[in-house]
Motif scaffolding. Structure first.
Motif, PDB file in Angstrom:
ATOM      1  N   THR A   6       0.864  -1.180   0.000  1.00  9.76           N
ATOM      2  CA  THR A   6       0.000   0.000   0.000  1.00  9.76           C
ATOM      3  C   THR A   6       0.898   1.225   0.000  1.00  9.76           C
ATOM      4  O   THR A   6       1.650   1.448   0.945  1.00  9.76           O
ATOM      5  CB  THR A   6      -0.930  -0.001   1.234  1.00  9.76           C
ATOM      6  OG1 THR A   6      -1.681  -1.217   1.232  1.00  9.76           O
ATOM      7  CG2 THR A   6      -1.889   1.185   1.197  1.00  9.76           C
ATOM      8  N   LEU A   7       0.825   1.986  -1.075  1.00  9.10           N
ATOM      9  CA  LEU A   7       1.696   3.142  -1.234  1.00  9.10           C
ATOM     10  C   LEU A   7       0.847   4.397  -1.284  1.00  9.10           C
ATOM     11  O   LEU A   7       0.031   4.572  -2.196  1.00  9.10           O
ATOM     12  CB  LEU A   7       2.522   2.980  -2.523  1.00  9.10           C
ATOM     13  CG  LEU A   7       3.505   4.081  -2.862  1.00  9.10           C
ATOM     14  CD1 LEU A   7       4.545   4.263  -1.754  1.00  9.10           C
ATOM     15  CD2 LEU A   7       4.214   3.760  -4.179  1.00  9.10           C
ATOM     16  N   ASN A   8       1.020   5.238  -0.290  1.00  5.39           N
ATOM     17  CA  ASN A   8       0.229   6.472  -0.183  1.00  5.39           C
ATOM     18  C   ASN A   8      -1.271   6.197  -0.326  1.00  5.39           C
ATOM     19  O   ASN A   8      -2.004   6.914  -1.002  1.00  5.39           O
ATOM     20  CB  ASN A   8       0.691   7.506  -1.206  1.00  5.39           C
ATOM     21  CG  ASN A   8       2.120   7.948  -0.947  1.00  5.39           C
ATOM     22  OD1 ASN A   8       2.601   7.875   0.188  1.00  5.39           O
ATOM     23  ND2 ASN A   8       2.797   8.412  -1.973  1.00  5.39           N
ATOM     24  N   VAL A  26      10.146   3.263  -5.222  1.00  5.57           N
ATOM     25  CA  VAL A  26       9.179   4.374  -5.236  1.00  5.57           C
ATOM     26  C   VAL A  26       9.538   5.399  -6.316  1.00  5.57           C
ATOM     27  O   VAL A  26       8.653   5.973  -6.955  1.00  5.57           O
ATOM     28  CB  VAL A  26       9.010   5.059  -3.855  1.00  5.57           C
ATOM     29  CG1 VAL A  26       8.459   4.078  -2.837  1.00  5.57           C
ATOM     30  CG2 VAL A  26      10.288   5.700  -3.357  1.00  5.57           C
ATOM     31  N   CYS A  30       7.450   3.761  -9.394  1.00  4.94           N
ATOM     32  CA  CYS A  30       6.188   4.424  -9.052  1.00  4.94           C
ATOM     33  C   CYS A  30       6.210   5.918  -9.367  1.00  4.94           C
ATOM     34  O   CYS A  30       5.181   6.587  -9.202  1.00  4.94           O
ATOM     35  CB  CYS A  30       5.865   4.190  -7.579  1.00  4.94           C
ATOM     36  SG  CYS A  30       5.846   2.443  -7.126  1.00  4.94           S
ATOM     37  N   CYS A  66       9.132  -5.071   1.802  1.00  2.00           N
ATOM     38  CA  CYS A  66       7.948  -4.242   2.023  1.00  2.00           C
ATOM     39  C   CYS A  66       6.683  -4.876   1.459  1.00  2.00           C
ATOM     40  O   CYS A  66       5.613  -4.260   1.472  1.00  2.00           O
ATOM     41  CB  CYS A  66       8.160  -2.860   1.409  1.00  2.00           C
ATOM     42  SG  CYS A  66       9.603  -2.043   2.115  1.00  2.00           S
ATOM     43  N   THR A  70       2.794  -1.081   4.451  1.00  2.00           N
ATOM     44  CA  THR A  70       2.272   0.236   4.089  1.00  2.00           C
ATOM     45  C   THR A  70       3.411   1.237   4.042  1.00  2.00           C
ATOM     46  O   THR A  70       4.155   1.382   5.015  1.00  2.00           O
ATOM     47  CB  THR A  70       1.214   0.686   5.130  1.00  2.00           C
ATOM     48  OG1 THR A  70       0.136  -0.245   5.097  1.00  2.00           O
ATOM     49  CG2 THR A  70       0.687   2.081   4.819  1.00  2.00           C
ATOM     50  N   VAL A  71       3.554   1.895   2.912  1.00  5.00           N
ATOM     51  CA  VAL A  71       4.618   2.883   2.717  1.00  5.00           C
ATOM     52  C   VAL A  71       3.981   4.231   2.383  1.00  5.00           C
ATOM     53  O   VAL A  71       3.042   4.310   1.597  1.00  5.00           O
ATOM     54  CB  VAL A  71       5.562   2.455   1.570  1.00  5.00           C
ATOM     55  CG1 VAL A  71       6.610   3.527   1.292  1.00  5.00           C
ATOM     56  CG2 VAL A  71       6.235   1.121   1.898  1.00  5.00           C
ATOM     57  N   GLU A  72       4.505   5.270   3.026  1.00  5.43           N
ATOM     58  CA  GLU A  72       4.068   6.633   2.695  1.00  5.43           C
ATOM     59  C   GLU A  72       5.300   7.450   2.330  1.00  5.43           C
ATOM     60  O   GLU A  72       6.301   7.455   3.057  1.00  5.43           O
ATOM     61  CB  GLU A  72       3.362   7.277   3.890  1.00  5.43           C
ATOM     62  CG  GLU A  72       2.066   6.598   4.288  1.00  5.43           C
ATOM     63  CD  GLU A  72       1.648   6.977   5.703  1.00  5.43           C
ATOM     64  OE1 GLU A  72       2.259   6.454   6.663  1.00  5.43           O
ATOM     65  OE2 GLU A  72       0.747   7.814   5.822  1.00  5.43           O
ATOM     66  N   THR A  73       5.206   8.143   1.204  1.00  4.79           N
ATOM     67  CA  THR A  73       6.262   9.082   0.809  1.00  4.79           C
ATOM     68  C   THR A  73       5.723  10.495   1.030  1.00  4.79           C
ATOM     69  O   THR A  73       4.544  10.692   1.344  1.00  4.79           O
ATOM     70  CB  THR A  73       6.633   8.884  -0.667  1.00  4.79           C
ATOM     71  OG1 THR A  73       5.499   9.232  -1.478  1.00  4.79           O
ATOM     72  CG2 THR A  73       7.045   7.443  -0.948  1.00  4.79           C
TER      73      THR A  73
END
Ligand code: FES
Ligand code: FES
Length: 160
Positions: A6-8, A26, A30, A66, A70-73
């Motif tokens: 899950t990215l952003n 990312v 992405c 990962c 869950t990753v947030e940039t």
């Protein structure tokens, strides 16, 4: 290897190389280029992202580690209320020069102020000790974070 994370806030699935870093994932797969690469060995903090709620160096994480997480940039914080305040104070207090370190600084600032609301300059300096600004603009960065923290903690009125 195929991974899904899950990215952003959105599920993304890609085939990745086993040795591909989260930072390259990312940025290159992405298109999220707010995550910068400086030292590529965990020393500078330019590649800071948030992994399962914890600030993390994306150059030290493999993308395959990962999978399912869950990753947030920084792009994911575009409309985040606290980040809007932090960005405003970076602007007003000259918290950036070339801007290379800024995405990592902003994510770290949000993390510091979430853990230590309204903290003082010495605390901010200590907490920021893992983030390098190649322009050496530390005094403006620290001032920006302290000032944002005061506004977020309701200790001072917002600056015009
Ligand atoms: S690029 Fe990751 S810590 Fe410097
Ligand atoms: S503003 Fe240039 S590296 Fe920090």
């Amino acid at each position: 290897m195929k991974i899904t994370l899950t990215l952003n806030g959105s599920k993304v699935t890609h085939d990745v190389e086993p040795r591909e870093t989260l930072a390259d994932f990312v940025r290159d797969r992405c298109g999220l280029t707010a995550t910068h690469l400086g030292c590529e060995h965990g020393a500078c903090g330019a590649c800071t992202v948030v992994l399962d709620g914890e600030v993390t160096r994306a150059c030290l994480m493999l993308a395959v580690m990962c999978d399912g997480r869950t990753v947030e940039t920084l792009e994911g914080f575009r409309n985040h209320p606290a980040m809007e305040v932090i960005r405003k104070h970076f602007h007003e207090c000259h918290g950036l020069q070339c801007g290379f370190c800024t995405p990592g600084m902003l994510l770290m600032a949000r993390d510091i102020l979430a853990r230590k609301p309204g903290c003082d300059a010495d605390t901010v300096r200590y907490e920021l000790s893992g983030q390098i600004c190649r322009c050496t603009g530390y005094s403006g960065i620290v001032k920006s974070i302290v000032s944002a923290g005061q506004e977020l903690a309701g200790k001072a009125p917002a600056k015009a």
